[in-house]
Design a protein around this motif. Structure first.
Motif, PDB file in Angstrom:
ATOM      1  N   ASN A 145       0.836  -1.197   0.000  1.00  0.00           N
ATOM      2  CA  ASN A 145       0.000   0.000   0.000  1.00  0.00           C
ATOM      3  C   ASN A 145       0.873   1.249   0.000  1.00  0.00           C
ATOM      4  O   ASN A 145       2.032   1.211   0.405  1.00  0.00           O
ATOM      5  CB  ASN A 145      -0.915   0.022   1.226  1.00  0.00           C
ATOM      6  CG  ASN A 145      -1.895  -1.130   1.237  1.00  0.00           C
ATOM      7  OD1 ASN A 145      -1.569  -2.237   1.656  1.00  0.00           O
ATOM      8  ND2 ASN A 145      -3.101  -0.900   0.763  1.00  0.00           N
TER       9      ASN A 145
ATOM     10  N   GLU B 175      -5.327  -1.585   3.830  1.00  0.00           N
ATOM     11  CA  GLU B 175      -5.563  -0.214   3.412  1.00  0.00           C
ATOM     12  C   GLU B 175      -4.761   0.729   4.301  1.00  0.00           C
ATOM     13  O   GLU B 175      -4.581   0.477   5.501  1.00  0.00           O
ATOM     14  CB  GLU B 175      -7.048   0.156   3.522  1.00  0.00           C
ATOM     15  CG  GLU B 175      -7.878  -0.207   2.308  1.00  0.00           C
ATOM     16  CD  GLU B 175      -7.512   0.621   1.102  1.00  0.00           C
ATOM     17  OE1 GLU B 175      -7.619   1.861   1.152  1.00  0.00           O
ATOM     18  OE2 GLU B 175      -7.117   0.013   0.084  1.00  0.00           O
TER      19      GLU B 175
ATOM     20  N   VAL C   7     -12.601  -6.917  -1.612  1.00  0.00           N
ATOM     21  CA  VAL C   7     -11.707  -5.760  -1.643  1.00  0.00           C
ATOM     22  C   VAL C   7     -12.061  -4.860  -0.470  1.00  0.00           C
ATOM     23  O   VAL C   7     -13.197  -4.855   0.017  1.00  0.00           O
ATOM     24  CB  VAL C   7     -11.832  -4.961  -2.965  1.00  0.00           C
ATOM     25  CG1 VAL C   7     -11.370  -5.794  -4.150  1.00  0.00           C
ATOM     26  CG2 VAL C   7     -13.261  -4.467  -3.184  1.00  0.00           C
TER      27      VAL C   7
ATOM     28  N   PHE D  76     -11.656  -0.707   0.952  1.00  0.00           N
ATOM     29  CA  PHE D  76     -11.355   0.657   0.529  1.00  0.00           C
ATOM     30  C   PHE D  76     -11.829   1.632   1.601  1.00  0.00           C
ATOM     31  O   PHE D  76     -12.735   1.335   2.382  1.00  0.00           O
ATOM     32  CB  PHE D  76     -11.996   0.985  -0.825  1.00  0.00           C
ATOM     33  CG  PHE D  76     -13.496   0.848  -0.877  1.00  0.00           C
ATOM     34  CD1 PHE D  76     -14.320   1.961  -0.737  1.00  0.00           C
ATOM     35  CD2 PHE D  76     -14.094  -0.393  -1.080  1.00  0.00           C
ATOM     36  CE1 PHE D  76     -15.699   1.835  -0.788  1.00  0.00           C
ATOM     37  CE2 PHE D  76     -15.474  -0.532  -1.137  1.00  0.00           C
ATOM     38  CZ  PHE D  76     -16.284   0.590  -0.994  1.00  0.00           C
ATOM     39  N   CYS D  77     -11.198   2.797   1.635  1.00  0.00           N
ATOM     40  CA  CYS D  77     -11.531   3.842   2.606  1.00  0.00           C
ATOM     41  C   CYS D  77     -11.972   5.088   1.842  1.00  0.00           C
ATOM     42  O   CYS D  77     -11.128   5.862   1.364  1.00  0.00           O
ATOM     43  CB  CYS D  77     -10.338   4.170   3.493  1.00  0.00           C
ATOM     44  SG  CYS D  77      -9.832   2.837   4.585  1.00  0.00           S
ATOM     45  N   PRO D  78     -13.277   5.300   1.690  1.00  0.00           N
ATOM     46  CA  PRO D  78     -13.755   6.475   0.961  1.00  0.00           C
ATOM     47  C   PRO D  78     -13.551   7.740   1.783  1.00  0.00           C
ATOM     48  O   PRO D  78     -13.503   7.710   3.013  1.00  0.00           O
ATOM     49  CB  PRO D  78     -15.245   6.177   0.745  1.00  0.00           C
ATOM     50  CG  PRO D  78     -15.613   5.302   1.895  1.00  0.00           C
ATOM     51  CD  PRO D  78     -14.390   4.475   2.202  1.00  0.00           C
TER      52      PRO D  78
ATOM     53  N   SER E   9      -9.688  -6.280  -7.629  1.00  0.00           N
ATOM     54  CA  SER E   9      -8.909  -5.128  -7.163  1.00  0.00           C
ATOM     55  C   SER E   9      -9.851  -3.933  -7.087  1.00  0.00           C
ATOM     56  O   SER E   9     -10.829  -3.857  -7.846  1.00  0.00           O
ATOM     57  CB  SER E   9      -7.752  -4.809  -8.114  1.00  0.00           C
ATOM     58  OG  SER E   9      -6.861  -5.897  -8.215  1.00  0.00           O
ATOM     59  N   SER E  10      -9.561  -3.003  -6.178  1.00  0.00           N
ATOM     60  CA  SER E  10     -10.409  -1.825  -6.045  1.00  0.00           C
ATOM     61  C   SER E  10      -9.556  -0.569  -5.993  1.00  0.00           C
ATOM     62  O   SER E  10      -8.410  -0.597  -5.527  1.00  0.00           O
ATOM     63  CB  SER E  10     -11.275  -1.910  -4.780  1.00  0.00           C
ATOM     64  OG  SER E  10     -10.474  -1.838  -3.617  1.00  0.00           O
ATOM     65  N   HIS E  11     -10.127   0.525  -6.473  1.00  0.00           N
ATOM     66  CA  HIS E  11      -9.462   1.821  -6.471  1.00  0.00           C
ATOM     67  C   HIS E  11     -10.528   2.891  -6.269  1.00  0.00           C
ATOM     68  O   HIS E  11     -11.671   2.729  -6.698  1.00  0.00           O
ATOM     69  CB  HIS E  11      -8.726   2.071  -7.792  1.00  0.00           C
ATOM     70  CG  HIS E  11      -8.032   0.862  -8.353  1.00  0.00           C
ATOM     71  ND1 HIS E  11      -6.825   0.423  -7.893  1.00  0.00           N
ATOM     72  CD2 HIS E  11      -8.425  -0.030  -9.311  1.00  0.00           C
ATOM     73  CE1 HIS E  11      -6.471  -0.672  -8.556  1.00  0.00           C
ATOM     74  NE2 HIS E  11      -7.433  -0.960  -9.427  1.00  0.00           N
ATOM     75  N   ILE E  12     -10.152   3.985  -5.631  1.00  0.00           N
ATOM     76  CA  ILE E  12     -11.052   5.115  -5.435  1.00  0.00           C
ATOM     77  C   ILE E  12     -10.586   6.257  -6.319  1.00  0.00           C
ATOM     78  O   ILE E  12      -9.413   6.656  -6.281  1.00  0.00           O
ATOM     79  CB  ILE E  12     -11.076   5.575  -3.963  1.00  0.00           C
ATOM     80  CG1 ILE E  12     -11.642   4.476  -3.071  1.00  0.00           C
ATOM     81  CG2 ILE E  12     -11.896   6.848  -3.822  1.00  0.00           C
ATOM     82  CD1 ILE E  12     -13.118   4.228  -3.251  1.00  0.00           C
TER      83      ILE E  12
ATOM     84  N   LEU F  16     -15.973   4.138  -6.861  1.00  0.00           N
ATOM     85  CA  LEU F  16     -15.162   2.951  -6.603  1.00  0.00           C
ATOM     86  C   LEU F  16     -14.964   2.242  -7.933  1.00  0.00           C
ATOM     87  O   LEU F  16     -15.934   1.967  -8.647  1.00  0.00           O
ATOM     88  CB  LEU F  16     -15.875   2.017  -5.624  1.00  0.00           C
ATOM     89  CG  LEU F  16     -15.313   0.601  -5.520  1.00  0.00           C
ATOM     90  CD1 LEU F  16     -13.963   0.617  -4.794  1.00  0.00           C
ATOM     91  CD2 LEU F  16     -16.295  -0.340  -4.819  1.00  0.00           C
TER      92      LEU F  16
ATOM     93  N   SER G 161      -4.087   7.921 -10.203  1.00  0.00           N
ATOM     94  CA  SER G 161      -5.108   8.901  -9.837  1.00  0.00           C
ATOM     95  C   SER G 161      -4.768  10.294 -10.348  1.00  0.00           C
ATOM     96  O   SER G 161      -5.675  11.099 -10.589  1.00  0.00           O
ATOM     97  CB  SER G 161      -5.285   8.935  -8.312  1.00  0.00           C
ATOM     98  OG  SER G 161      -4.064   9.225  -7.662  1.00  0.00           O
TER      99      SER G 161
END
Length: 547
Positions: A84, A149, A197, A199-201, A264-267, A272, A318
């Motif tokens: 990370n 994360e 997955v 994630f932290c929004p 896999s996840s991405h913000i 998301l 990003s």
């Protein structure tokens, strides 16, 4: 035609240099203009590796990293670990599975073991660091295939499996500033990299207006033959014991994601991004989906014909708002999935802005009232702007020079040689556009209803492009994305074409094509079963469509 539009959003390119060999369980991250690939198991020899490869995203040239002289060696070999990014300064490597004998000289015959160590890679010095970790009751159990994360200065580890392939039902928190594990909580669900997955929004999910600072969200899909989707949130940094809030039933969409393996996840912005391998007895493909974090509505990201070949893993840039998917165009995705193989010979670069997914511009909260009050105060003016329809607007030249570099460099020197009463600048736009432009210069934002009229926004984007004003380009592009409908699509398309805003242009073109298809469908239905034209328009009006 639709597939050709999708093709415009994705560019497929070959990579060069010291291309990583096919790997199993390697980690991938992007920071700045570089992609980092660490660890994994070699497919050909089944040997574990601790190599770090770096891809220059500008040249697409790989190089294998060799540490500076005298620097610490890389961590022990491993796969199915996590990596990370911490404050764009460090890579945080945790856990995974590696040889029980970590020495590279003996690892061929060594048994495997789960790992529980934390290693840091300093992105400025390109060297490895091993923090001293204070003893703690919250030190996590060794694991692999877990979720992880970074949120501010906290590193969160969720789930994973031990060497007996048993799930570890806990969440652990490591304080990256203190250098200690500071929290450990049990959970009653199984979470792992095969089907979930984390994630932290940075904003609340859905219509939740509670304080969501430090919220951890977990999306899972399981029972792949009849997929079950789960979306849960918790606040492990605040609530003890950890309690989960279920958002699963709030998810919506014309079509929902199928079961994706090793997702896999991405913000990015308010979305998301979810990617993974979709596998059925008759079909195997790499899928990309996006969920609006405000509405919890899903949509499919169609990459067109570029999806052929073997695409294996995604990572988000990003800053450029692009998704990089690594793979090999010539290989078979089913064969590679069965081997859990990741290829690095090619990258597919997906422009997410073309789907309305991007980071919205930031607004200064107090700029609007102060700026507009200064613009409306003639006593502060030392010159006038004259629009093409002969409206004179008093302005302060110092404020214009602060935010309009063309004015400061090309116009201001000439004006200073004139008497104040004669300082008049002839502007090339009518009053409505001129006033909107000045409102931006005074507030650094687009706050007024005047500025958000479609025709005015279009002219503002052209001015921003002509005068090389990146901030105004960003603001107007975002505003045009927001008001893109069938009625505005042609205007947005033409303006985007004139100002080289390719993603906005593609999205406007998609709206026009989809609207035309809908109108053709309505016409064919009407021909088969005639209805009064006004009733047909009420039932199938495309005027409010947005894509």
């Amino acid at each position: 035609m639709q597939s050709s539009i999708s093709d415009l959003t994705t560019e497929t390119r070959s990579t060069r240099g010291s291309v990583p060999p096919p790997l199993v369980g390697a980690s991938m991250t992007i920071v700045g203009d570089a992609m980092y690939v660490f660890g994994g198991r070699l497919v050909a020899s089944r040997q574990m590796t601790n190599h770090l490869y770096i891809l220059n995203l500008t040249t697409l040239v790989w190089e294998r990293h060799i540490g500076p002289p005298g620097s610490a060696p890389p961590p022990p070999s491993r796969y199915f670990h996590s990596t990370n990014v911490y404050r764009d300064s460090f890579l945080v490597v945790f856990g995974g599975m590696g040889p029980a004998f970590s020495s590279s000289a003996t690892q061929e015959q060594g048994d495997l073991c789960a790992l529980d160590d934390i290693c840091l890679f300093d992105l400025s010095s390109l060297s490895w660091h091993y923090p001293h970790i204070s003893p703690s009751l919250y030190t996590p159990q060794a694991r692999y295939a877990h979720l992880a994360e970074c949120f501010d200065d906290k590193f969160l580890v969720i789930g994973g499996q031990d060497m007996a392939n048993q799930y570890i039902n806990e969440i652990n928190v490591y304080d990256l500033k203190v250098g200690a594990w500071v929290q450990g909580e049990s959970v009653d669900q199984h979470y792992g990299a095969y089907r979930a997955v984390a994630f932290c929004p940075r904003r609340p999910l859905g219509n939740n207006h509670d304080d969501d600072t430090g919220t951890l969200c977990i999306y899972s899909n399981y029972n792949f033959t009849n997929v079950t989707r789960s979306l849960l949130s918790c606040r492990p940094l605040h609530d003890r014991p950890v309690t989960f809030k279920d958002h699963s039933n709030a998810m919506s969409g014309t079509v929902l994601p199928p079961g994706l393996r090793f997702p896999s996840s991405h913000i990015l912005g308010h979305h998301l991004i979810l990617t993974g391998t979709f596998l059925t007895p008759t079909h195997c493909a790499f899928h990309i989906w996006a969920m609006n974090l405000s509405t919890l509505a899903w949509m499919r990201i169609d990459t067109g014909s570029s999806s052929s070949g073997s695409w294996n893993r995604s990572v988000l840039d990003s800053r450029q708002q692009k998704l990089y998917v690594v793979g090999n165009q010539a290989r078979n995705i089913l064969e590679d999935y069965n081997l859990r193989q990741i290829n690095f010979d090619h990258v597919a670069i997906v422009d997410l802005e073309a789907f309305g997914i991007y980071t919205p511009p930031h607004y200064a909260p107090n700029a609007q009232e102060l700026g507009l009050s200064m613009l409306n105060e003639p006593s502060l003016a030392d010159m006038h702007i004259m629009s093409t329809d002969r409206h004179s607007i008093p302005v302060n030249s110092a404020i214009l020079a602060q935010r309009w570099s063309y004015f400061a460099k090309r116009i201001m020197p000439d004006l200073q040689q004139q008497q104040q009463a004669r300082r008049i600048l002839q502007f090339t736009e009518p009053y409505t556009v001129t006033l909107a432009f000045l409102q931006y210069l005074y507030t650094d934002g687009l706050f007024t209803a005047q500025q958000h009229q479609p025709g005015v926004l279009a002219r503002l984007l052209i001015l921003a492009h002509m005068f090389d004003m990146p901030r105004l380009v960003q603001l107007t592009t975002h505003a045009l994305h927001q008001l893109l409908t069938v009625t505005t699509a042609s205007l947005v398309y033409e303006t985007a074409a004139l100002t080289c805003r390719t993603a906005l242009q593609i999205r406007a073109l998609r709206v026009m094509i989809n609207a035309r298809k809908m109108i053709q469908q309505v016409a064919s239905k009407h021909a088969a079963s005639p209805l009064p034209l006004d009733l047909m328009a009420q039932q199938q009006s495309p005027m409010a469509l947005r894509f």
